[in-house]
Design a protein around this motif. Structure first.
Motif, short mmCIF file in Angstrom:
data_model
loop_
_atom_site.label_atom_id
_atom_site.label_comp_id
_atom_site.label_asym_id
_atom_site.label_seq_id
_atom_site.Cartn_x
_atom_site.Cartn_y
_atom_site.Cartn_z
N ALA A 430 -63.54 -44.55 -14.60
CA ALA A 430 -62.65 -45.56 -15.03
C ALA A 430 -61.86 -46.20 -13.90
O ALA A 430 -61.27 -45.39 -12.78
N ILE A 431 -61.73 -47.20 -13.81
CA ILE A 431 -60.93 -47.84 -12.73
C ILE A 431 -59.34 -48.09 -12.92
O ILE A 431 -59.00 -48.32 -14.14
N SER A 432 -58.37 -47.77 -12.37
CA SER A 432 -56.77 -47.90 -12.51
C SER A 432 -56.67 -49.45 -12.69
O SER A 432 -57.32 -50.51 -11.90
N PRO A 433 -55.60 -49.60 -13.87
CA PRO A 433 -55.11 -50.97 -13.96
C PRO A 433 -54.71 -51.71 -12.61
O PRO A 433 -54.76 -52.84 -12.70
N VAL A 439 -61.13 -43.09 -10.97
CA VAL A 439 -61.25 -41.70 -11.61
C VAL A 439 -62.50 -41.20 -11.79
O VAL A 439 -63.38 -42.10 -12.46
N THR A 440 -63.41 -40.14 -11.52
CA THR A 440 -64.68 -39.98 -11.83
C THR A 440 -64.30 -38.61 -12.92
O THR A 440 -63.84 -37.53 -12.49
N GLY A 441 -65.26 -38.53 -13.71
CA GLY A 441 -65.54 -37.16 -14.72
C GLY A 441 -66.82 -36.71 -14.42
O GLY A 441 -67.70 -37.33 -14.88
N GLU A 481 -54.61 -45.30 -19.69
CA GLU A 481 -53.81 -45.75 -20.84
C GLU A 481 -52.74 -46.63 -19.90
O GLU A 481 -52.22 -47.55 -20.35
N SER A 482 -52.28 -46.24 -18.83
CA SER A 482 -51.34 -47.19 -18.17
C SER A 482 -51.89 -46.73 -16.61
O SER A 482 -52.60 -45.94 -16.30
#
Length: 591
Positions: A430-433, A439-441, A481-482
């Motif tokens: 997921a890319i930060s807003p 971030v990678t899981g 989420e933010s």
């Protein structure tokens, strides 16, 4: 002479007996005529009201009228026949008393009949029934059924007239009423802002003006922010400004109580691992190596069976895809990334990884992807609308192991921005807003933490989250989420909420799956509601983030067809869950 007349034989007696006989005949004649008139009147009333009898069959006389008529007749008879010894004038006096008794009995009967008619009329007004609305066939056979239809039509007409009158009624404040209505609107708004949902509902039942006044969004906004899935984020942003807030609060009560109606939107024959996205009134879902686009019907709980578009290009199944800038960015099991233009059939494929691409994300023209080959890669598409300036270049596409940069001004091909070795298989990304990091899981086999944050510009590791993960606690889904908060779930059966402003070593809040099942996916409304999909029996769980325990659970499959919930999405009215064999919907608007 009076005594002789009284003792003579019938017909040959004295004047007293003859006069009393005429009086009795007069009384009997008037009584018979009165009964015939009453019978006709009641017969007509019975035929007009009941529709099952003729005019001669009147309803039985009320007991009060019968008693009054009997008393009047008895008094008249006593007056005419029981006072013979008072002289010749007693006969005329007895006749007059008989006539007065007859009139008294008729008056009492009319009074009783009037009371009965009043009760019937009150019943007619209360049930919305009118004699004039009954069709002519109601007078004969089957009149009862026709009468019921007429009453229904009259009631509907009365409701329509009331609604029309309410619409014509001026929206201004009523001139007369309680002191509450005479307060300034600003003060009344301040008072109503302290009321809860039940109190506002009762206040709306006072009059039409208060119903309109208490329906304004300003009064319900505070209540909606404390409700589940009402379209407000934690910061107070309204994501559905076109829908009245009061209506959203009503539907949110169904989410809180778990009231919904389950249905199946799509079915497919073979087992798959579908992924889906929502955009407006359209649903995009992957099936094998295709991505299909469907349009919702107005109710939101059903789809048009014919898809709006079919997007192909992968040689193997589509593992993941996202929507960005009127394009679909897809990741396939063939190790390629596909870029599909939504409103056309234009498709571009990039050879990015050596093994299947498990996850992909795109924001601001930047694409990041994670693969089973233990790498995460990033690229930037300068103009996503047309990656190829020359259509012939599509045939000469080189096979590269990373993303490319496409500078359309010069037309030359470049290399990917970053290739990051993660030491683990990457399951989610997921890319930060803020477009500053991602971030990678991972599978948590080669590194002690499955969640790591990387700088998007340099590709360097910024930080890792948590320090007490057990081996194999892979993260299957992660979402921002933010800019400073994110959520994760995976094999360790926990949903974790991270706040980078407080600590990166320990999560702020966590929720454990009660049945110790793997959590494949999660979704949040940005405020209080959290939904997760489990690996067994297709269980969808709703969580209120203000409490630890699960709010509601909805098992969507049985034992023979047990399937994980691979992906779920929801709106303020519906929840959609994609399983191995079908796509389910939970309708919270019409439970």
């Amino acid at each position: 002479m009076g005594s002789q007349g009284g003792s003579g034989p019938p017909g040959n007696g004295g004047p007293g007996e003859g006069e009393s006989g005429e009086a009795r005949k007069l009384q009997e004649g008037r009584a018979a005529r009165g009964k015939r008139r009453k019978g006709k009147r009641k017969g007509k009333a019975g035929a007009g009201q009941d529709g099952r009898g003729s005019g001669a069959e009147g309803k039985p006389e009320p007991p009060q009228a019968k008693a009054a008529a009997g008393l009047g007749a008895e008094a008249g008879a006593r007056a005419g026949l029981g006072e013979e010894g008072e002289g010749g004038g007693s006969v005329q006096e007895g006749a007059r008393r008989i006539v007065r008794g007859e009139e008294g009995s008729a008056g009492a009967g009319k009074e009783a009949e009037g009371r009965d008619d009043g009760k019937k009329e009150e019943w007619r007004v209360r049930t919305g029934w009118r004699e004039e609305a009954r069709p002519a066939r109601a007078q004969g056979r089957g009149g009862q059924a026709w009468g019921h239809l007429a009453r229904t039509g009259a009631a509907m007409a009365a409701e329509a007239a009331e609604e029309e009158a309410a619409a014509r009624e001026p929206t201004g404040r009523p001139a007369a009423g309680p002191a509450l209505l005479r307060l300034p609107e600003e003060l009344l708004l301040l008072i109503c802002s302290y009321l809860d949902m039940q109190a506002l509902g009762r206040l709306a039942q006072v009059c039409r003006w208060l119903r309109r006044f208490t329906s304004c969004d300003l009064l319900w906004r505070r209540i909606a922010r404390a409700s589940l899935n009402s379209g407000f984020t934690r910061l107070g942003t309204d994501l559905m400004a076109s829908v009245p807030v009061k209506e959203r609060v009503k539907v949110s009560q169904n989410w809180r109580l778990g009231r919904c109606r389950e249905g199946i939107l799509l079915k497919w024959r073979c087992s798959q691992m579908p992924w889906m996205q929502l955009e407006g009134d359209s649903l995009y879902i992957s099936q094998a190596n295709f991505i299909l686009a469907y349009q919702f019907r107005p109710d939101g709980a059903s789809l048009n069976r014919r898809p709006l578009g079919v997007f192909a290009g992968h040689d193997e199944d589509v593992c993941h895809f996202v929507l960005a800038n009127s394009h679909i960015i897809s990741a396939g099991g063939d190790g390629k990334i596909g870029v599909h233009k939504i409103h056309s059939t234009f498709t571009v494929k990039y050879s990015a990884h050596e093994q299947e691409v498990n996850c992909v994300d795109c924001k601001g023209g930047i694409i990041v992807s994670g693969s089973r080959d233990r790498t995460a890669k990033a690229t930037q598409l300068v103009h996503l609308s047309n990656p190829f300036p020359n259509p012939r270049q599509r045939q000469r596409e080189p096979l590269l192991s990373c993303f490319q940069v496409w500078p359309l001004a010069s037309g030359r091909l470049g290399q990917c921005l970053h290739t990051i070795q993660t030491e683990d298989r990457v399951w989610s990304i997921a890319i930060s807003p803020l477009l500053s990091s991602f971030v990678t899981g991972t599978a948590c086999c080669g590194h002690f933490s499955p969640l790591r944050i990387w700088d998007l510009n340099s590709g360097q590791l910024m930080t890792h989250l948590g320090s007490d993960f057990p081996p194999g606690a892979g993260v299957l889904d992660v979402m921002y989420e933010s800019p400073s908060t994110l959520l994760s779930c995976g094999y360790d059966t926990y949903v974790r909420y991270w706040d980078l402003r407080t600590s990166v070593r320990k999560c702020v809040m966590e929720w454990e799956e009660p049945h110790d099942s793997t959590l494949y996916c999660l979704q949040t409304d940005g405020n209080h509601l959290l939904a997760t999909g489990s690996s067994y029996y297709g269980v969808v769980r709703l969580w209120d983030r203000r409490q630890r325990a699960c709010l509601h659970a909805f098992p969507l499959t049985s034992t023979p067809l047990s399937s994980p919930v691979y992906c779920l999405r929801f709106t303020t009215k519906h929840l959609y869950a994609a399983l191995s064999y079908n796509l389910h919907v939970l309708d919270f608007q019409n439970p």
